[in-house]
Motif scaffolding. Structure first.
Motif, PDB file in Angstrom:
ATOM      1  N   TYR A 103      64.541  -5.258  50.429  1.00 11.55           N
ATOM      2  CA  TYR A 103      65.658  -4.482  49.902  1.00 11.55           C
ATOM      3  C   TYR A 103      65.349  -4.087  48.462  1.00 11.55           C
ATOM      4  N   VAL A 104      65.527  -2.799  48.165  1.00 10.06           N
ATOM      5  CA  VAL A 104      65.359  -2.283  46.809  1.00 10.06           C
ATOM      6  C   VAL A 104      66.662  -1.584  46.435  1.00 10.06           C
ATOM      7  N   LYS A 105      67.215  -1.939  45.287  1.00 12.49           N
ATOM      8  CA  LYS A 105      68.453  -1.299  44.828  1.00 12.49           C
ATOM      9  C   LYS A 105      68.222   0.200  44.694  1.00 12.49           C
ATOM     10  N   ASP A 106      69.251   0.973  45.029  1.00 15.16           N
ATOM     11  CA  ASP A 106      69.152   2.441  45.042  1.00 15.16           C
ATOM     12  C   ASP A 106      68.462   3.023  43.809  1.00 15.16           C
ATOM     13  N   ALA A 107      68.878   2.608  42.639  1.00  9.22           N
ATOM     14  CA  ALA A 107      68.365   3.193  41.392  1.00  9.22           C
ATOM     15  C   ALA A 107      66.878   2.945  41.180  1.00  9.22           C
ATOM     16  N   PHE A 108      66.304   1.996  41.898  1.00 12.18           N
ATOM     17  CA  PHE A 108      64.913   1.619  41.674  1.00 12.18           C
ATOM     18  C   PHE A 108      64.003   1.932  42.849  1.00 12.18           C
ATOM     19  N   ARG A 109      64.498   2.722  43.792  1.00  8.33           N
ATOM     20  CA  ARG A 109      63.680   3.089  44.948  1.00  8.33           C
ATOM     21  C   ARG A 109      62.628   4.114  44.560  1.00  8.33           C
ATOM     22  N   ARG A 110      61.525   4.095  45.300  1.00 13.40           N
ATOM     23  CA  ARG A 110      60.411   5.026  45.119  1.00 13.40           C
ATOM     24  C   ARG A 110      59.677   4.806  43.794  1.00 13.40           C
ATOM     25  N   LEU A 111      59.728   3.566  43.303  1.00 14.46           N
ATOM     26  CA  LEU A 111      59.020   3.215  42.071  1.00 14.46           C
ATOM     27  C   LEU A 111      57.899   2.197  42.315  1.00 14.46           C
ATOM     28  N   GLY A 112      57.627   1.903  43.587  1.00 18.77           N
ATOM     29  CA  GLY A 112      56.530   0.998  43.921  1.00 18.77           C
ATOM     30  C   GLY A 112      56.899  -0.476  43.965  1.00 18.77           C
ATOM     31  N   LEU A 113      58.183  -0.785  43.962  1.00 15.50           N
ATOM     32  CA  LEU A 113      58.588  -2.192  43.959  1.00 15.50           C
ATOM     33  C   LEU A 113      58.259  -2.899  45.271  1.00 15.50           C
ATOM     34  N   ALA A 114      58.430  -2.223  46.393  1.00 17.51           N
ATOM     35  CA  ALA A 114      58.084  -2.842  47.682  1.00 17.51           C
ATOM     36  C   ALA A 114      56.583  -3.135  47.732  1.00 17.51           C
ATOM     37  N   ASN A 115      55.761  -2.223  47.219  1.00 21.32           N
ATOM     38  CA  ASN A 115      54.307  -2.475  47.172  1.00 21.32           C
ATOM     39  C   ASN A 115      53.990  -3.668  46.286  1.00 21.32           C
ATOM     40  N   LEU A 116      54.687  -3.780  45.172  1.00 25.27           N
ATOM     41  CA  LEU A 116      54.491  -4.917  44.282  1.00 25.27           C
ATOM     42  C   LEU A 116      54.826  -6.225  44.996  1.00 25.27           C
ATOM     43  N   LEU A 117      55.919  -6.232  45.755  1.00 26.00           N
ATOM     44  CA  LEU A 117      56.299  -7.436  46.501  1.00 26.00           C
ATOM     45  C   LEU A 117      55.299  -7.745  47.608  1.00 26.00           C
ATOM     46  N   LEU A 118      54.757  -6.711  48.247  1.00 25.05           N
ATOM     47  CA  LEU A 118      53.717  -6.933  49.260  1.00 25.05           C
ATOM     48  C   LEU A 118      52.486  -7.605  48.652  1.00 25.05           C
ATOM     49  N   LYS A 119      52.163  -7.236  47.417  1.00 22.67           N
ATOM     50  CA  LYS A 119      51.005  -7.839  46.747  1.00 22.67           C
ATOM     51  C   LYS A 119      51.204  -9.336  46.552  1.00 22.67           C
ATOM     52  N   TYR A 120      52.437  -9.761  46.368  1.00 24.94           N
ATOM     53  CA  TYR A 120      52.697 -11.197  46.239  1.00 24.94           C
ATOM     54  C   TYR A 120      52.179 -11.932  47.482  1.00 24.94           C
TER      55      TYR A 120
END
Length: 169
Positions: A103-120
């Protein structure tokens, strides 16, 4: 009509080369946010199901998945209580990555946060990802991220079967 990017007001999250983000393990105090966003988001994507029944039954599923998996949070680097996104998943030695929900908050979508979490989870590009839940973006991300929808992982013993290597791709 949308405003061209060049005329948008400065946004430090969007406009910096490096997001001021830290990835940390979820703490017990994060549980209410994870539960509420997971349930609400999942219910919004399954409008054909009765919301009350979905909330009641799916809360048990989420609890089981979270107890047997790892939840990580993408937070502001200088304020770990300012949460941008989270991901619940599991990495086993001899199998693909298993992601239950992101889940990514609306304001922060499409900024690569899901990819960052995948790297974890040490995800490597092209490596298969088993998904126990499927949302709006699944179809558009399926080929790019090599996603496989396996809802059976949500069953009470599903993660155990996954860990034992009984569900290999």
């Amino acid at each position: 009509m949308t405003t061209p990017y060049a005329t948008l007001a400065y946004n430090p999250i969007r406009d910096n080369d490096k997001l001021p983000v830290l990835v940390r393990l979820a703490s017990p105090s994060d549980a209410s946010l994870v539960y509420s966003t997971w349930l609400r988001s999942y219910a919004d994507q399954n409008k054909d199901q009765h919301r009350g029944i979905l909330y009641k039954s799916h809360r048990k599923i989420i609890r089981n998945l979270m107890e047997k998996s790892v939840t990580v949070m993408a937070v502001m680097d200088d304020d770990p209580n300012q949460i941008f996104a989270w991901m619940c998943g599991l990495r086993v030695e001899s199998g693909p990555l298993l992601v239950h929900y992101c889940y990514v908050k609306d304001a922060f979508r499409r900024l690569g946060l899901a990819n960052l979490l995948l790297k974890y989870f040490e995800h490597r590009q092209g490596e298969p990802i088993i998904c126990s839940h499927k949302g709006y973006v699944y179809k558009s991300l399926r080929d790019r991220y090599n996603l496989f929808y396996v809802p059976q992982v949500r069953e009470p013993m599903g993660i155990d079967k996954f860990r034992d290597g009984k569900w290999k791709l």
